[in-house]
Design an enzyme around this catalytic site. Structure first.
Site, PDB file in Angstrom:
ATOM      1  N   TYR A  58       0.840  -1.198   0.000  1.00 51.26           N
ATOM      2  CA  TYR A  58       0.000   0.000   0.000  1.00 51.26           C
ATOM      3  C   TYR A  58       0.880   1.254   0.000  1.00 51.26           C
ATOM      4  CZ  TYR A  58      -3.372   3.496   1.594  1.00 51.26           C
ATOM      5  OH  TYR A  58      -4.141   4.621   1.708  1.00 51.26           O
ATOM      6  N   ASP A  59       1.889   1.255   0.877  1.00 52.79           N
ATOM      7  CA  ASP A  59       2.799   2.402   0.942  1.00 52.79           C
ATOM      8  C   ASP A  59       3.470   2.642  -0.406  1.00 52.79           C
ATOM      9  OD1 ASP A  59       2.175   2.852   3.542  1.00 52.79           O
ATOM     10  OD2 ASP A  59       3.945   1.860   4.376  1.00 52.79           O
TER      11      ASP A  59
ATOM     12  N   LYS B  36       5.721   3.438  16.470  1.00 49.50           N
ATOM     13  CA  LYS B  36       4.338   3.447  16.005  1.00 49.50           C
ATOM     14  C   LYS B  36       3.630   2.155  16.395  1.00 49.50           C
ATOM     15  CE  LYS B  36       1.466   3.936  11.902  1.00 49.50           C
ATOM     16  NZ  LYS B  36       0.397   3.379  12.712  1.00 49.50           N
TER      17      LYS B  36
ATOM     18  N   GLU C  67      -4.667   6.595  19.912  1.00 44.02           N
ATOM     19  CA  GLU C  67      -4.733   5.400  19.081  1.00 44.02           C
ATOM     20  C   GLU C  67      -5.383   4.275  19.888  1.00 44.02           C
ATOM     21  OE1 GLU C  67      -3.178   5.985  16.137  1.00 44.02           O
ATOM     22  OE2 GLU C  67      -2.721   4.042  15.237  1.00 44.02           O
TER      23      GLU C  67
ATOM     24  N   LYS D  76       5.809 -30.354  17.442  1.00 41.64           N
ATOM     25  CA  LYS D  76       4.564 -30.832  16.860  1.00 41.64           C
ATOM     26  C   LYS D  76       4.791 -32.293  16.522  1.00 41.64           C
ATOM     27  CE  LYS D  76       2.113 -27.266  16.683  1.00 41.64           C
ATOM     28  NZ  LYS D  76       0.765 -27.371  17.150  1.00 41.64           N
TER      29      LYS D  76
ATOM     30  N   CYS E  83       8.472 -38.345  23.802  1.00 43.27           N
ATOM     31  CA  CYS E  83       7.432 -37.655  23.041  1.00 43.27           C
ATOM     32  C   CYS E  83       6.716 -36.654  23.955  1.00 43.27           C
ATOM     33  CB  CYS E  83       6.436 -38.677  22.493  1.00 43.27           C
ATOM     34  SG  CYS E  83       4.950 -37.928  21.800  1.00 43.27           S
TER      35      CYS E  83
ATOM     36  N   CYS F  45       2.903 -38.021  24.499  1.00 44.24           N
ATOM     37  CA  CYS F  45       2.508 -39.237  25.216  1.00 44.24           C
ATOM     38  C   CYS F  45       3.598 -39.744  26.151  1.00 44.24           C
ATOM     39  CB  CYS F  45       2.102 -40.336  24.233  1.00 44.24           C
ATOM     40  SG  CYS F  45       3.475 -40.986  23.278  1.00 44.24           S
TER      41      CYS F  45
ATOM     42  N   CYS G  47       8.108 -40.656  17.529  1.00 44.38           N
ATOM     43  CA  CYS G  47       7.448 -41.307  18.654  1.00 44.38           C
ATOM     44  C   CYS G  47       6.955 -42.646  18.117  1.00 44.38           C
ATOM     45  CB  CYS G  47       6.275 -40.451  19.128  1.00 44.38           C
ATOM     46  SG  CYS G  47       5.084 -41.366  20.123  1.00 44.38           S
TER      47      CYS G  47
HETATM   48 ZN    ZN Z   1       3.782 -39.810  21.234  1.00 45.66          ZN
END
Ligand code: ZN
Length: 511
Positions: free
Chosen positions: A35-36, A111, A167, A274, A352, A355, A370
């Site tokens: 945009y700028d 800002k 703001e 994860k 893990c 678990c 795992c």
């Molecule tokens: Zn596991």
């Protein structure tokens, strides 16, 4: 019309279009930087015709029709951007020329990306609040602003009219909590969407904050006096500020902000793992949330433990990240200079995180897994999520959230349970659960039904498999990659599910 004028018109149309998306609909299609860039191009063209185009453009978009309009006694202007030292120098000399004053006081503040407001007090009583709108006409948001925590409704010892400007924003960490369903593009849009509600109760339920920076109608002369006065009256002011009178002072403040990780660098807050559907542990860096180009970035991929060792990434490190599209950002570089002494080296977990089973490293692979394929909740849930996803069975209405919901209720513990959900619901009052009604339940069951395995005789499947060069075996083992299932899949289906074998329906088989 000359080519340049045509270009100007086209740019102005584009900017107007994005203004409405950004200010009124809170659904930007381009990043702030893009945009700028448009604004900069427009300004460059207009600078060539100073007699036609006044340099002061209107800001924002016309007021939203749903709100009554408030006329600003003094126009509310937007900020101009400076991208390098030269820009800042130009800005400074322009102001000095305009004020015919060589000694000026400059207050520097980082800002915060929110939306501007104006609040009017009469004899100390809060009577009206408005958004900036197009700079001249704003939207009346009096009831909404009144719900912001800590916003002063009465000012001690104030006579006559006083206007406070500032703001309204949502902090990065509040934004992450609020935006669990990805409703908003960034904290600024969340703040705008929360403030501009016809029902002020909705505004009240959102974590809006504000700070004030300007006072109109008071006796204060300098910006530092104004900020002191605002604080004394009970307003929040931006705590990171610095008073200077020179270009050097401004640049020094910029560098301080830049180096003190205040909002420009990425600070690794911690590392989480994860566990995927195949059991692989993927390390992900939790970053102190930072808004970059309108997108709040709070995570970066670390790939695997070899990658962490190779780049020597540690908790608390300042890192440079690269973001491309919707993909989770990557860490490009680690700044060793800003690392605290004695920061421990990174140790990959031995168990893990989901678990607690001892993890294993597959020989010749960087991945750590795992091994509890059928007992690890994370793996089971990820498998279920994959099964219903667009890449596999594409069951509309059964997404990640619903899978977790049904899993926690013991209604879907394995893939087979998806197709017997209807029977299970005979004995379970799903309508009694929040978010479910007669219609949404019917829709879900219909969409499961529509993806139910299509009829295909076993003989037919065998012939096709042979034609395609696949090895057909009449018994299932963990080595089997796919099972082609018919309408009544029976025991093999069940076994395949237990073995984690991928099951294809007729559509997929044809692919
Ligand atoms: Zn596991």
């Amino acid at each position: 019309m000359t080519n340049l004028e045509k270009m100007r018109e086209k740019l102005q149309d584009q900017i107007n279009y994005h203004n409405v998306l950004y200010h009124q609909k809170n659904k930007p299609e381009i990043s702030d930087a893009e945009y700028d860039e448009l604004k900069k191009k427009l300004a460059e063209i207009e600078a060539q015709f100073p007699e036609i185009y006044a340099t002061q453009d209107s800001v924002g978009a016309p007021p939203d029709e749903r709100f009554s309009k408030v006329e600003h006694q003094e126009p509310m202007l937007s900020l101009e951007n400076a991208y390098d030292e030269q820009d800042v120098e130009k800005f400074l000399s322009k102001i000095k020329r305009f004020l015919i004053e060589d000694k000026i006081e400059i207050l520097c503040e980082p800002k915060i990306d929110g939306l501007s407001f104006s609040a009017i007090y009469e004899d100390g009583r809060f009577v009206k609040a408005a958004t900036r709108g197009d700079g001249f006409l704003g939207e009346d948001v009096t009831h909404n602003v009144a719900t912001i925590k800590g916003f002063p409704k009465f000012l001690q010892g104030v006579q006559g009219r006083l206007e406070v400007r500032g703001e309204i924003y949502i902090s990065n960490s509040d934004f992450l909590k609020l935006n669990e369903n990805d409703e908003f593009a960034n904290p600024r849009n969340a703040a705008a969407g929360s403030l501009k509600q016809l029902d002020a109760n909705i505004t009240a339920s959102r974590p809006l904050r504000y700070f004030a920076y300007s006072l109109i109608g008071g006796a204060e002369k300098s910006q530092s006096e104004i900020l002191n006065k605002l604080e004394a009256l009970g307003f929040c002011v931006n705590e990171h500020q610095s008073l200077t009178s020179s270009l050097d002072g401004m640049l020094k403040f910029y560098n301080e902000v830049y180096n003190c990780r205040y909002n420009l660098d990425y600070d690794i807050d911690g590392i989480v793992y994860k566990v995927g559907r195949t059991g692989v542990l993927t390390p992900v860096a939790d970053l102190v949330p930072v808004n970059i180009g309108g997108v709040l970035v709070s995570r970066a991929s670390l790939h695997n433990q070899d990658e962490i060792k190779r780049k020597d990434i540690r908790e608390g490190d300042i890192v440079t990240i690269k973001r491309a599209g919707d993909v989770i950002p990557q860490i490009v570089e680690v700044s060793r200079d800003s690392r605290l002494p004695n920061t421990p080296e990174f140790v990959f977990p031995g168990v893990c995180p989901e678990c607690g089973s001892k993890v294993r490293q597959v020989e010749g692979e960087a991945a750590v897994r795992c091994p509890e394929e059928f007992a690890c909740k994370a793996q089971i849930i990820e498998k279920l999520k994959h099964f219903v996803s667009k890449d596999a069975f594409d069951i509309v209405g059964l997404g990640d959230k619903q899978i977790e919901f049904f899993y926690d209720l013991d209604l879907i513990k394995q893939i087979h349970d998806i197709f017997t959900l209807e029977e299970k619901l005979d004995e379970f009052n799903l309508e009694g659960q929040s978010g479910w009604g007669e219609k949404s339940i019917a829709n879900l069951l219909n969409s499961i039904q529509s993806r139910r395995l299509l009829a295909m005789s076993r003989g037919e499947a065998k012939v096709r498999a042979k034609t395609l060069g696949a090895k057909v075996s009449s018994h299932l083992s963990a080595k089997t990659d796919y099972l082609i299932a018919g309408e009544k899949p029976g025991s093999k289906y069940k076994k395949a599910v237990e073995l984690g074998v991928e099951i294809l329906d007729e559509d997929q088989w044809h692919k």
